[in-house]
Scaffold this motif. Structure first.
Motif, PDB file in Angstrom:
ATOM      1  N   TYR A  28     -12.300   5.229   9.197  1.00 29.31           N
ATOM      2  CA  TYR A  28     -11.345   5.624   8.169  1.00 29.31           C
ATOM      3  C   TYR A  28     -12.046   6.377   7.049  1.00 29.31           C
ATOM      4  CZ  TYR A  28      -7.903   2.672  10.439  1.00 29.31           C
ATOM      5  OH  TYR A  28      -7.042   2.137  11.349  1.00 29.31           O
ATOM      6  N   TRP A  40      -9.249   5.710   1.570  1.00 30.78           N
ATOM      7  CA  TRP A  40      -9.205   4.297   1.174  1.00 30.78           C
ATOM      8  C   TRP A  40      -8.512   4.120  -0.163  1.00 30.78           C
ATOM      9  CZ3 TRP A  40     -11.089   0.188   4.030  1.00 30.78           C
ATOM     10  CH2 TRP A  40     -11.828   0.519   5.168  1.00 30.78           C
ATOM     11  N   TYR A  54      -8.205  -4.072   1.161  1.00 29.42           N
ATOM     12  CA  TYR A  54      -8.079  -2.620   1.099  1.00 29.42           C
ATOM     13  C   TYR A  54      -7.101  -2.129   2.159  1.00 29.42           C
ATOM     14  CZ  TYR A  54     -12.659  -2.839  -1.266  1.00 29.42           C
ATOM     15  OH  TYR A  54     -13.711  -3.112  -2.110  1.00 29.42           O
ATOM     16  N   CYS A  55      -6.383  -1.058   1.827  1.00 32.27           N
ATOM     17  CA  CYS A  55      -5.690  -0.328   2.882  1.00 32.27           C
ATOM     18  C   CYS A  55      -6.423   1.003   3.081  1.00 32.27           C
ATOM     19  CB  CYS A  55      -4.217  -0.116   2.580  1.00 32.27           C
ATOM     20  SG  CYS A  55      -3.845   0.867   1.114  1.00 32.27           S
ATOM     21  N   ALA A  56      -6.307   1.521   4.281  1.00 35.11           N
ATOM     22  CA  ALA A  56      -6.990   2.756   4.642  1.00 35.11           C
ATOM     23  C   ALA A  56      -6.116   3.544   5.614  1.00 35.11           C
ATOM     24  CB  ALA A  56      -8.347   2.451   5.281  1.00 35.11           C
ATOM     25  N   HIS A  59     -13.762  -0.155  10.325  1.00 35.92           N
ATOM     26  CA  HIS A  59     -13.644   0.438   8.999  1.00 35.92           C
ATOM     27  C   HIS A  59     -14.293   1.811   8.914  1.00 35.92           C
ATOM     28  CE1 HIS A  59     -17.858  -0.461   7.884  1.00 35.92           C
ATOM     29  NE2 HIS A  59     -17.684  -1.560   8.579  1.00 35.92           N
ATOM     30  N   ARG A  81     -17.152  -5.636   5.635  1.00 35.94           N
ATOM     31  CA  ARG A  81     -15.724  -5.365   5.629  1.00 35.94           C
ATOM     32  C   ARG A  81     -15.160  -5.616   7.030  1.00 35.94           C
ATOM     33  NH1 ARG A  81     -13.755  -0.307   2.136  1.00 35.94           N
ATOM     34  NH2 ARG A  81     -15.170  -1.458   0.774  1.00 35.94           N
ATOM     35  N   GLY A 128      -8.516  -1.052  -3.577  1.00 35.27           N
ATOM     36  CA  GLY A 128      -8.651  -2.479  -3.271  1.00 35.27           C
ATOM     37  C   GLY A 128      -7.902  -3.345  -4.258  1.00 35.27           C
ATOM     38  N   TRP A 141      -5.181  -2.456   7.207  1.00 35.66           N
ATOM     39  CA  TRP A 141      -5.658  -3.344   6.146  1.00 35.66           C
ATOM     40  C   TRP A 141      -7.009  -3.925   6.547  1.00 35.66           C
ATOM     41  CZ3 TRP A 141      -3.667  -3.999   1.390  1.00 35.66           C
ATOM     42  CH2 TRP A 141      -2.340  -3.614   1.165  1.00 35.66           C
ATOM     43  N   CYS A 175       0.874  -1.183   0.000  1.00 32.69           N
ATOM     44  CA  CYS A 175       0.000   0.000   0.000  1.00 32.69           C
ATOM     45  C   CYS A 175       0.908   1.228   0.000  1.00 32.69           C
ATOM     46  CB  CYS A 175      -0.900  -0.014   1.222  1.00 32.69           C
ATOM     47  SG  CYS A 175      -1.867   1.493   1.481  1.00 32.69           S
TER      48      CYS A 175
END
Length: 127
Positions: free
Chosen positions: A114, A117, A94-96, A111, A44, A120, A35, A21
């Motif tokens: 955050y 984002w 996904y990273c955020a 999630h 999620r 993905g 993550w 990421c």
């Protein structure tokens, strides 16, 4: 402000891919990077989070042992090493990013905390 994931794809059960990421457009040290993953028809879920400033990490209980988060400050990059993957690990990963609010607590794996984002990356594990 941008996050770009890479490293997904098709993996055989037992495989060990590493996701990346890359962050840009903000001061890396001011943020915690997490993550998450989302499988079809499921909510999620949080996997792990790392504070960019000092490398402190936390993991969701079901993810401990097979997933390892790390960072490369010089490259503004956070990694997720995944080991011994199973078909049930198939999901979009996904990273955020969220503003660092101090030592890691459970909220860092929620999630809805955050607002930045990545797009993905799909990980598909075949048996």
């Amino acid at each position: 402000v941008q996050l770009v994931e890479s490293g997904g794809g098709f993996v055989q059960a037992g495989g060990s891919p590493r996701l990346s990421c890359v962050a840009s457009g903000f001061i890396f040290d001011d943020y915690a990077i997490a993550w998450f993953r989302q499988a079809p028809g499921k909510e999620r879920e949080g996997i792990s989070c790392i504070r960019s400033t000092d490398g402190e990490t936390t993991y969701a209980a079901p993810m401990k042992g097979r997933f390892t988060i790390s960072r490369d400050v010089a490259k503004n990059t956070v990694f997720l090493q995944m080991n011994s993957l199973k078909p049930e690990d198939t999901a979009v990963y996904y990273c955020a990013a969220a503003r660092d609010a101090g030592p890691l607590t459970s909220w860092y794996l929620r999630h809805y905390e955050y607002d930045v984002w990545g797009q993905g990356t799909q990980v598909t594990v075949s048996s």
